[in-house]
Design an enzyme around this catalytic site. Sequence first.
Site, PDB file in Angstrom:
ATOM      1  N   SER A 157       0.857  -1.187   0.000  1.00 61.51           N
ATOM      2  CA  SER A 157       0.000   0.000   0.000  1.00 61.51           C
ATOM      3  C   SER A 157       0.894   1.239   0.000  1.00 61.51           C
ATOM      4  CB  SER A 157      -0.876  -0.010   1.257  1.00 61.51           C
ATOM      5  OG  SER A 157      -1.695   1.122   1.272  1.00 61.51           O
ATOM      6  N   GLY A 158       0.662   2.122  -0.971  1.00 58.70           N
ATOM      7  CA  GLY A 158       1.455   3.345  -1.057  1.00 58.70           C
ATOM      8  C   GLY A 158       2.656   3.234  -1.976  1.00 58.70           C
ATOM      9  N   THR A 162      -1.801   1.991  -8.189  1.00 54.78           N
ATOM     10  CA  THR A 162      -2.929   2.601  -8.918  1.00 54.78           C
ATOM     11  C   THR A 162      -2.425   3.593  -9.954  1.00 54.78           C
ATOM     12  OG1 THR A 162      -4.343   2.284  -6.994  1.00 54.78           O
ATOM     13  CG2 THR A 162      -5.078   3.882  -8.617  1.00 54.78           C
ATOM     14  N   ASN A 206      -0.731   5.192   3.301  1.00 53.25           N
ATOM     15  CA  ASN A 206      -0.963   5.768   1.971  1.00 53.25           C
ATOM     16  C   ASN A 206      -2.187   6.676   2.027  1.00 53.25           C
ATOM     17  OD1 ASN A 206      -1.256   6.287  -0.738  1.00 53.25           O
ATOM     18  ND2 ASN A 206      -1.739   4.194  -1.329  1.00 53.25           N
ATOM     19  N   SER A 209      -5.148   5.007  -0.763  1.00 56.59           N
ATOM     20  CA  SER A 209      -5.002   3.555  -0.860  1.00 56.59           C
ATOM     21  C   SER A 209      -6.256   2.912  -1.444  1.00 56.59           C
ATOM     22  CB  SER A 209      -4.725   2.989   0.537  1.00 56.59           C
ATOM     23  OG  SER A 209      -4.683   1.589   0.493  1.00 56.59           O
ATOM     24  N   SER A 210      -6.068   2.060  -2.458  1.00 57.84           N
ATOM     25  CA  SER A 210      -7.202   1.318  -3.040  1.00 57.84           C
ATOM     26  C   SER A 210      -7.608   0.238  -2.052  1.00 57.84           C
ATOM     27  CB  SER A 210      -6.798   0.669  -4.359  1.00 57.84           C
ATOM     28  OG  SER A 210      -6.365   1.640  -5.269  1.00 57.84           O
ATOM     29  N   GLY A 433      -1.531  -5.133  -2.278  1.00 58.16           N
ATOM     30  CA  GLY A 433      -0.299  -5.883  -2.031  1.00 58.16           C
ATOM     31  C   GLY A 433      -0.367  -6.610  -0.703  1.00 58.16           C
ATOM     32  N   GLU A 435      -0.129  -7.451   3.016  1.00 57.29           N
ATOM     33  CA  GLU A 435      -0.298  -6.513   4.134  1.00 57.29           C
ATOM     34  C   GLU A 435      -0.048  -7.197   5.466  1.00 57.29           C
ATOM     35  OE1 GLU A 435      -3.548  -3.227   2.545  1.00 57.29           O
ATOM     36  OE2 GLU A 435      -4.109  -4.578   4.154  1.00 57.29           O
TER      37      GLU A 435
END
Length: 849
Positions: A157-158, A162, A206, A209-210, A433, A435
Amino acid sequence: QHTRVWIPDPDEVWRSAEIIKDYKEGDKSLHLKLEDETLYEYPVDLQGNELPFLRNPDILVGENDLTALSYLHEPAVLHNLKVRFLESNHIYTYCGIVLVAINPYGQLPIYEQDVIYAYSGQNMGDMDPHIFAVAEEAYKQMARDEKNQSIIVSGESGAGKTVSAKYTMRFFATVGGSASKTNIEAKVLASSPIMEAIGNAKTTRNDNSSRFGKYIQIGFDKRYHIIGANMRTYLLEKSRVVFQAEDERNYHIFYQLCASASLPEFKDLGLTCAEDFFYASQGGDTSIDGMDDADDFEKTRHAFTLLGVKESHQMTIFRIIAAILHLGNLEIQAERDGDACSVSSEDEHLNNFCSLLGVEQSQIQHWLCHRKLITTAETYVKSMSVQQVVNARNALAKHIYAQLFNWIVQHINKALHTTAKQHSFIGVLDIYGFETFEVNSFEQFCINYANEKLQQQFNSHVFKLEQEEYMKEGIPWTFIDFYDNQPCIDLIEAKLGVLDLLDEECKVPQGTDQNWAQKLYDRHATSQHFQKPRMSNTSFIVLHFADKVEYQSEGFLEKNRDTVYEEQIDILKASKYQIVADLFQDEKDAAPATSMGKGTSKINVRSARPVIKAANKEHKKTVGHQFRNSLHLLMETLNATTPHYVRCIKPNDEKLPFKFDPKRAVQQLRACGVLETIRISAAGFPSRWSYHDFFNRYRVLMKKRDLSKTDKKQICQILLEDLIKDPDKFQFGRTKIFFRAGQVAYLEKLRADKFRAATIMIQKTVRGWLQRVKYKRLRQAAVVIQRYVRGHLARRLAEHLRRTRAAIIFQKQYRMLRIRRAFQRVRNATITIQAVARGMFVRRIYRKV
């Protein structure tokens, strides 16, 4: 001596050093000099015979493809990425078939239209590594092989997944512009701001973050123009709607709507600032630095308009989102006995919720605090405790948002759908990703399960490509052992695996998270990928490919069941707004009225329905089951396409531009399979050179008589057999030469030695010539100076002689004049005296006479 190596370091992970004393077999330590000139003794493990990793020659540092490195290992990869990122500001690097992308946390001028056109039509290795190069390769392979392609973007994340996916789609929209006037490529790009608004949120790692996975298929016709697109989404993080951890936010759309609440068209929504709403303010700060929610809301509305969502439909979407915020602010008042509670009919937020969704207030007021229980004979209505009501309310809020999310995705797909026949497609997978947090729950478990599946697909693909390369070149293939995470996947999804046991526990009327955890301990205690924590009876540890993760079982059952009470759904189905009613039609996710358990009292008995719906007896599919199925479909799609991999790396946790934290970087490189790719390469023949390139680079090592031959392949073979005595160190393929690890570094050393000897010879000759030229120049200058000086001296002497002669003449004339004047004076005086004397004598005589 002078060999450079890598040694472990607690801060920098790996540190460079130079060997200053020859190592002999049996020595207990290596004598090293670090880069800061300090001396260091590195202990050598004699039993394991583990010497430190060798450092690559300087020519290979900064290579844009990691597999070109002679020594392929973790420190070499880390150093190469660091040098490219910090010294050259290159954020992209190839690792064989993988593109490694490091998030720069800053804007770079490398995504303009002219850059897209520069990469269009180029081969992958012809230009610097770039996300556009991967996109162009996928586009070209689709056209050449007539096979569907996939670009798999993954990372923490981050890390910039995206953004990478967005630039990939922008590339396809530019090079595969639609032939028709439907402006499909603009619609594909327009879907991004909408999906970001409803599916992205600020997390501790992030700001954008998605919180869902998406696979976008971009369809092309026979002429490879874009004709349409389709989006599949995976596992939206619904729990975020009702709960945010500290320093996190809910989905952006809530804050965008609150920031625009003052607009006249939103007066009826009853919204104020985000801090006033429980569902939007649990994380603390509701704003994000550098992000303007009101401005982003305008972009979201514009994107809706571009995708053909009518103004009235847009308003309904915003009404539903506002209604969710009001639902979170309902005041639930406990009754005296604690087993019952109520919501005041005067509650402003209740009124707003009902008016926005067009439902009957009394019904909502009643069914928020009561639930229906069914026996064979009668139907009971039971009051719920405050906690049960809060749970039911949160479940309803999550369910409304999830249904709205799915409805928007369907509408985006309708807008992107085409009636024209699709010839092929390129899919872009932007998925969460791996986590691991302080507290890991059901969402993290599903995310990490998805990453296990993707990693397995990646490993087998890399391995398969490696095998194909050897076979294509006619190189003897020796089996390379690679990490297979099938045992971990089996632990999760096989019969009586973690998900199976979870589903089984969800069916048990009195099932609890603790019971489920106990079943896991009993069933999987012997599994190599499963552990029970020492200090907990409710947690379990899974040894994933990337890391060891401890999951808290609390909440797993509730999130897996994802239950919403049927009575509440029925009220929403009866909404006077058609879109709201449509959201919940054919609803199978609502929990049916529950059969009675022990201790249930008859409260407010109503006549039983004559027939219980058959659907109520069916157990709905759990979230875990749905996710497993959708993941299988995704893997089938990916396996049917040619995959291209983009691995996004987060260089630091502070989101600072161009700051590289080696610890974090190496952690992610291990997790995303880049090092595994390299290990597979290093186990065989990692360095590959085409005969042409090898000939051009190492022709300096060849003899003159060999160079006269026309067959370059034969020349290369003669040279290598002469230089490398061990035939196992290299192999001749059809078009390439394959080298074991370290051989290219050895050839580089020989080449450098040859150049050094030639350089000394050239330097000697050039220095002699330069000295002679310098001497001649000095001699010529000296002669010229002498000539001028001698002329000057001669002229000065002549002048002196002239002046001397003139002086003598002056002296002669002057002396003559002076003597003459003196003589004249004496003579005149004498004559005067004589005249006087003679006159006197004459007069005397005259007188006498």
